[in-house]
Design an enzyme around this catalytic site. Structure first.
Site, PDB file in Angstrom:
ATOM      1  N   CYS A  51      42.997  29.183  39.201  1.00  0.00           N
ATOM      2  CA  CYS A  51      41.733  28.434  39.227  1.00  0.00           C
ATOM      3  C   CYS A  51      41.972  26.934  39.341  1.00  0.00           C
ATOM      4  O   CYS A  51      41.141  26.198  39.871  1.00  0.00           O
ATOM      5  CB  CYS A  51      40.884  28.751  37.996  1.00  0.00           C
ATOM      6  SG  CYS A  51      41.673  28.338  36.426  1.00  0.00           S
ATOM      7  N   HIS A 122      39.736  28.296  32.095  1.00  0.00           N
ATOM      8  CA  HIS A 122      39.366  28.525  33.494  1.00  0.00           C
ATOM      9  C   HIS A 122      38.649  27.304  34.054  1.00  0.00           C
ATOM     10  O   HIS A 122      38.152  26.456  33.311  1.00  0.00           O
ATOM     11  CB  HIS A 122      38.458  29.759  33.564  1.00  0.00           C
ATOM     12  CG  HIS A 122      38.182  30.265  34.946  1.00  0.00           C
ATOM     13  ND1 HIS A 122      39.140  30.356  35.930  1.00  0.00           N
ATOM     14  CD2 HIS A 122      37.018  30.733  35.508  1.00  0.00           C
ATOM     15  CE1 HIS A 122      38.593  30.852  37.028  1.00  0.00           C
ATOM     16  NE2 HIS A 122      37.309  31.077  36.803  1.00  0.00           N
TER      17      HIS A 122
END
Length: 280
Positions: A51, A122
């Protein structure tokens, strides 16, 4: 493959020979860029890990599609178009809401209304199409930002000894007599502190935010399993920004809302899906 291309790929995705990196993790992190079958311009992330590469690329891709492209539909993308100052794309993080860090104004107020959003594990992207969201600061917003530079712990107040520095930074009258007058007015109980609210009300009364009060927003999460119906798509919603907290309008207390409140303290969100977008 040219040497330049090879070096770029190694810079972005790393090399398999990196010490302590297993084949499984390396393959997971070097997935490359793949567009979602459900959303033509949304990059899909297959598993946890990459990510940190995919979300920033998604943010800059959206900047190109929304504000630098002649394409009629920003949702369709067949090809990628090739902090001491305001960033092009912003950054907000849940870690600020949890008081682990503080994001500066140049990242909170970028040139384009696109923000990479960080959770504990994330990165996702929050964005809008309304350029009014990144309009120049109103005087009251500038005053709030300057005041908060003298309040690094976000207490909502400063020591009265710092009032002169704040007023000088804002080009307000700052001669000693006037400063003492303001200290007495803003701190009538003699506690030795100046609160942000009374300060803004005194010098910048009736000045709200320079941005719109209601606007359409979108959220992108590249992980399929984190999306509604496990389809990587942009989640659409409506944001309402109030000038104060109204209990009647409180919608939820979710991680994405807490994260966005680091920029818009009194934001409320209504999403078109049955569940709120996930930051993880």
């Amino acid at each position: 493959m040219s040497e330049v291309t090879k070096e770029l790929l190694e810079l972005v995705w790393g090399t398999k020979s990196s010490p302590g990196l297993s084949d499984t993790i390396f393959c997971r992190w070097t997935q490359g860029f793949v567009f979602s079958e459900s959303e033509g311009s949304a990059l899909e992330q297959f598993e946890g890990g990459p990510c940190a590469v995919i979300a920033p690329v998604q943010a800059f891709l959206l900047k190109k599609l929304l504000f630098s492209s002649e394409k009629s539909s920003w949702r369709d993308c067949s090809e990628l178009l090739g902090i001491h100052e305001q960033a092009a794309v912003g950054f907000l993080t849940l870690m600020e809401a949890l008081r682990y860090c503080k994001v500066g104004s140049y990242l909170k107020s970028p040139k384009f209304p696109i923000w990479i959003v960080g959770s504990e594990t994330h990165l996702t992207v929050f964005f809008a199409k309304d350029m009014a969201l990144v309009a120049p600061e109103a005087p009251s917003e500038q005053a709030r930002r300057v005041f908060q530079t003298y309040d690094p712990e976000d207490n909502g107040f400063i020591a009265d000894s710092l009032l002169e520095d704040v007023m000088k930074a804002l080009d307000l009258v700052s001669d000693p007599e006037y400063i003492n007058l303001m200290k007495n007015k803003l701190d009538p109980e003699g506690l030795g502190i100046i609160l942000l609210g009374p300060f803004l009300q005194e010098f910048f009364p009736d000045q709200g935010s320079s941005g719109p009060e209601s606007f359409t927003v979108y959220h992108y999460n590249g992980l399929k399993q984190s999306n509604y119906n496990e389809k990587v798509m942009y989640v659409e919603g409506t944001a309402v920004v109030m000038g104060f907290e109204d209990p009647m309008l409180q919608t939820d207390d979710t991680p994405i809302k807490r994260c966005l409140q680091t920029k818009w303290p009194y934001i409320e969100l209504l999403w078109t899906t049955d569940r709120c977008p996930s930051l993880n």
